[in-house]
Scaffold this motif. Structure first.
Motif: not given
Length: 120
Positions: A28-35, A72-82
Motif C-alpha cells: 500500500s505504501s510502496s512504489v513499483m517501478a520498471w527498469f 490492486q486486486a491482482e497485485n499486478t503492475v503492468y507496462l504497456q509499451m507501444a
C-alpha cells in the motif's frame, strides 16, 4: 517476490504488455517501478507508479509511448509499451521500494527480468 512476464520478440512499431506479479508483502505504501538493461549498458529507469495513489513517473525516452498501471486486486503492475523501437531492446525488470527514485539503489526487491527484443 516479483515475477515478470510478457516479453518477446517483436518488430519495430509493435506493442507489448509486460506484467509484474507481486506477492509476499504489503504494497500500500510502496512504489513499483520498471527498469531495463541492454547488453553492455547500465540499468536504466523506465517508469514507476505509487501503489496507493496511482501517481506515475516516466523516463523521457518512453514518455508518450509506455504506460504503467496497477491492478490492486491482482497485485499486478503492468507496462504497456507501444511504438516499440530497436533501442527499447533490453531485459526489463520489475522492482519495488518504499520511495520513488530513478536510481536502481532506490528499490530493494527485484524480479528476474523478462526479455524484450525489437527488430528493425
Amino acid at each position: 517476490r516479483l515475477v515478470e512476464s510478457g516479453g518477446g520478440l517483436v518488430q519495430a512499431g509493435a506493442s507489448l504488455r509486460l506484467s509484474c506479479l507481486a506477492s509476499g508483502g504489503a504494497f500500500s505504501s510502496s512504489v513499483m517501478a520498471w527498469f531495463r538493461q541492454a547488453p553492455g549498458k547500465e540499468r536504466e529507469f523506465v517508469a514507476a507508479i505509487r501503489w496507493g495513489t496511482g501517481r506515475t513517473y516516466y523516463a523521457d525516452s518512453v514518455k508518450g509511448r509506455f504506460t504503467i498501471s496497477r491492478e490492486q486486486a491482482e497485485n499486478t503492475v503492468y507496462l504497456q509499451m507501444a511504438g516499440l523501437k530497436p533501442e527499447d531492446t533490453a531485459l526489463y525488470y520489475c522492482a519495488t521500494g518504499s520511495s520513488y527514485g530513478t536510481h536502481p539503489t532506490t528499490y530493494r526487491h527485484w524480479g528476474q527480468g523478462t526479455q524484450v527484443t525489437v527488430s528493425s
